[in-house]
Motif scaffolding. Structure first.
Motif, PDB file in Angstrom:
ATOM      1  N   ALA A  93     107.501  -3.941  52.113  1.00  0.00           N
ATOM      2  CA  ALA A  93     107.802  -2.742  52.315  1.00  0.00           C
ATOM      3  C   ALA A  93     106.925  -1.866  53.454  1.00  0.00           C
ATOM      4  O   ALA A  93     105.863  -2.472  53.310  1.00  0.00           O
ATOM      5  N   ALA A  94     107.570  -0.961  54.208  1.00  0.00           N
ATOM      6  CA  ALA A  94     106.817  -0.211  54.983  1.00  0.00           C
ATOM      7  C   ALA A  94     107.330   1.049  55.546  1.00  0.00           C
ATOM      8  O   ALA A  94     108.396   1.394  55.488  1.00  0.00           O
ATOM      9  N   LEU A  95     106.389   1.744  55.936  1.00  0.00           N
ATOM     10  CA  LEU A  95     106.591   2.911  56.597  1.00  0.00           C
ATOM     11  C   LEU A  95     106.131   3.427  57.899  1.00  0.00           C
ATOM     12  O   LEU A  95     104.662   3.257  58.036  1.00  0.00           O
ATOM     13  N   GLU A  96     106.982   3.546  59.028  1.00  0.00           N
ATOM     14  CA  GLU A  96     106.352   3.594  60.108  1.00  0.00           C
ATOM     15  C   GLU A  96     106.705   5.015  60.758  1.00  0.00           C
ATOM     16  O   GLU A  96     107.829   5.059  60.894  1.00  0.00           O
ATOM     17  N   ARG A  97     105.786   5.966  60.551  1.00  0.00           N
ATOM     18  CA  ARG A  97     106.302   7.374  60.781  1.00  0.00           C
ATOM     19  C   ARG A  97     107.362   7.888  59.875  1.00  0.00           C
ATOM     20  O   ARG A  97     106.635   8.036  58.720  1.00  0.00           O
ATOM     21  N   THR A  98     108.513   7.884  60.029  1.00  0.00           N
ATOM     22  CA  THR A  98     109.527   8.455  59.162  1.00  0.00           C
ATOM     23  C   THR A  98     110.417   7.455  58.827  1.00  0.00           C
ATOM     24  O   THR A  98     111.460   7.702  57.909  1.00  0.00           O
ATOM     25  N   VAL A  99     110.325   6.245  59.472  1.00  0.00           N
ATOM     26  CA  VAL A  99     111.297   5.163  59.209  1.00  0.00           C
ATOM     27  C   VAL A  99     110.772   4.110  58.114  1.00  0.00           C
ATOM     28  O   VAL A  99     109.799   3.649  58.277  1.00  0.00           O
ATOM     29  N   ALA A 100     111.585   4.004  57.028  1.00  0.00           N
ATOM     30  CA  ALA A 100     111.168   3.208  56.019  1.00  0.00           C
ATOM     31  C   ALA A 100     111.899   1.847  56.056  1.00  0.00           C
ATOM     32  O   ALA A 100     113.138   2.076  56.400  1.00  0.00           O
ATOM     33  N   THR A 101     111.266   0.805  55.805  1.00  0.00           N
ATOM     34  CA  THR A 101     112.040  -0.577  55.743  1.00  0.00           C
ATOM     35  C   THR A 101     111.758  -1.277  54.515  1.00  0.00           C
ATOM     36  O   THR A 101     110.622  -1.093  54.120  1.00  0.00           O
ATOM     37  N   VAL A 102     112.624  -1.772  53.892  1.00  0.00           N
ATOM     38  CA  VAL A 102     112.259  -2.500  52.548  1.00  0.00           C
ATOM     39  C   VAL A 102     113.070  -3.837  52.504  1.00  0.00           C
ATOM     40  O   VAL A 102     114.471  -3.798  52.797  1.00  0.00           O
ATOM     41  N   THR A 103     112.370  -4.664  52.351  1.00  0.00           N
ATOM     42  CA  THR A 103     113.047  -6.153  52.203  1.00  0.00           C
ATOM     43  C   THR A 103     113.198  -6.550  50.795  1.00  0.00           C
ATOM     44  O   THR A 103     112.344  -6.729  49.957  1.00  0.00           O
ATOM     45  N   LEU A 104     114.407  -6.819  50.410  1.00  0.00           N
ATOM     46  CA  LEU A 104     114.671  -7.127  48.972  1.00  0.00           C
ATOM     47  C   LEU A 104     114.885  -8.945  48.956  1.00  0.00           C
ATOM     48  O   LEU A 104     115.732  -9.413  49.877  1.00  0.00           O
ATOM     49  N   ARG A 105     114.381  -9.775  48.096  1.00  0.00           N
ATOM     50  CA  ARG A 105     114.358 -11.063  48.026  1.00  0.00           C
ATOM     51  C   ARG A 105     115.398 -11.167  46.749  1.00  0.00           C
ATOM     52  O   ARG A 105     115.279 -10.905  45.480  1.00  0.00           O
ATOM     53  N   PHE A 106     116.429 -11.743  47.080  1.00  0.00           N
ATOM     54  CA  PHE A 106     117.436 -12.031  46.072  1.00  0.00           C
ATOM     55  C   PHE A 106     117.414 -13.819  45.824  1.00  0.00           C
ATOM     56  O   PHE A 106     117.376 -14.567  46.510  1.00  0.00           O
ATOM     57  N   GLU A 107     117.837 -14.114  44.500  1.00  0.00           N
ATOM     58  CA  GLU A 107     117.969 -15.436  44.008  1.00  0.00           C
ATOM     59  C   GLU A 107     119.267 -15.346  43.445  1.00  0.00           C
ATOM     60  O   GLU A 107     119.361 -14.649  42.284  1.00  0.00           O
ATOM     61  N   ALA A 108     120.161 -16.130  43.813  1.00  0.00           N
ATOM     62  CA  ALA A 108     121.650 -15.894  43.414  1.00  0.00           C
ATOM     63  C   ALA A 108     122.227 -17.335  43.273  1.00  0.00           C
ATOM     64  O   ALA A 108     121.812 -18.244  43.952  1.00  0.00           O
ATOM     65  N   ASP A 109     123.219 -17.458  42.229  1.00  0.00           N
ATOM     66  CA  ASP A 109     124.130 -18.819  42.407  1.00  0.00           C
ATOM     67  C   ASP A 109     125.448 -18.336  42.995  1.00  0.00           C
ATOM     68  O   ASP A 109     126.093 -17.264  42.462  1.00  0.00           O
ATOM     69  N   ILE A 110     125.964 -19.106  43.903  1.00  0.00           N
ATOM     70  CA  ILE A 110     127.229 -18.786  44.808  1.00  0.00           C
ATOM     71  C   ILE A 110     128.267 -20.081  44.537  1.00  0.00           C
ATOM     72  O   ILE A 110     127.710 -21.260  44.846  1.00  0.00           O
ATOM     73  N   ALA A 111     129.358 -19.909  44.122  1.00  0.00           N
ATOM     74  CA  ALA A 111     130.189 -21.089  44.205  1.00  0.00           C
ATOM     75  C   ALA A 111     130.952 -21.001  45.420  1.00  0.00           C
ATOM     76  O   ALA A 111     131.661 -19.964  46.027  1.00  0.00           O
TER      77      ALA A 111
END
Length: 217
Positions: free
Chosen positions: A152-170
């Motif tokens: 996660a980061a905030l540069e001036r007014t721009v926020a970025t968030v990285t989500l890590r997903f663990e999932a099972d897909i057929a």
């Protein structure tokens, strides 16, 4: 089907002022190695990805984000008290399902309001290539086992968030005749994906956009 989804999106945005989300490269354009899974697994009902809602902040749980993401999360919370970690993660899980299913079905109209331009073009090119080759994806998201904030980061007014997903897909690919050419719905692919969302917290637009996706090595 596309019209119904679009109308549902409009109703949610106008009535509830919830947040939306989306993505760039899926990491699921090729059939990965399969592992056994329960073919009768039940996919839980899909909430709307607009669940990135702005209620008063709750303290995040122990597994809400990695320690290295802590400073960025706290910076976003300080700049935008409406940001709620738990609701963001739940919304991210809903968006993950909706985005993948729309991409697999080739429903570009569903994806358009949820992604930035580069992400949309990546999806559109992949869908066009599938159509040219006469291939259809018959994939199913079985379960999202875990979702947490990896960065996660905030540069001036721009926020970025990285989500890590663990999932099972057929994962299944069919040809124009409907014959299976790769994969099996009775098997599940274990995936670990990193999806990055961005929002200008100074903007009146409440929407988060998925700006990048990648597979965790």
């Amino acid at each position: 089907m596309t019209v119904i989804i679009i109308l549902a999106l409009v109703a949610v945005f106008i009535g509830l002022r919830l947040y939306s989300v989306l993505g760039e490269r899926t990491g699921h354009e090729q059939q990965p190695i399969l592992k056994p899974a329960d073919p009768d697994a039940v996919v839980e009902p899909r909430p709307h990805p607009a669940a990135f809602a702005p209620p008063a902040g709750n303290d995040p749980g122990d597994m809400a984000y990695l320690p290295t993401a802590g400073p960025g999360v706290r910076a976003i919370l300080a700049a935008d008290p409406a940001f709620d970690v738990g609701r963001f993660i739940e919304g991210g899980k809903a968006a993950y399902r909706m985005i993948l299913e729309a991409y697999w079905k080739g429903e570009l109209d569903t994806l358009r309001p949820l992604v930035d331009d580069n992400v949309y073009q990546t999806f559109a090119d992949a869908v066009a290539a599938r159509a040219k080759d006469g291939l259809v994806l018959d994939n199913r998201l079985v379960v999202v086992e875990q979702a947490l904030i990896a960065e996660a980061a905030l540069e001036r007014t721009v926020a970025t968030v990285t989500l890590r997903f663990e999932a099972d897909i057929a994962a299944v690919t069919r040809n124009a005749e409907g014959e299976v050419v790769a994969g099996s719905l009775s098997d599940a692919v274990q995936t670990r994906d990193l999806w990055t969302f961005r929002r200008d917290i100074a903007s009146s637009d409440p929407n988060w956009l998925l700006i990048e996706t990648d597979e965790e090595e």
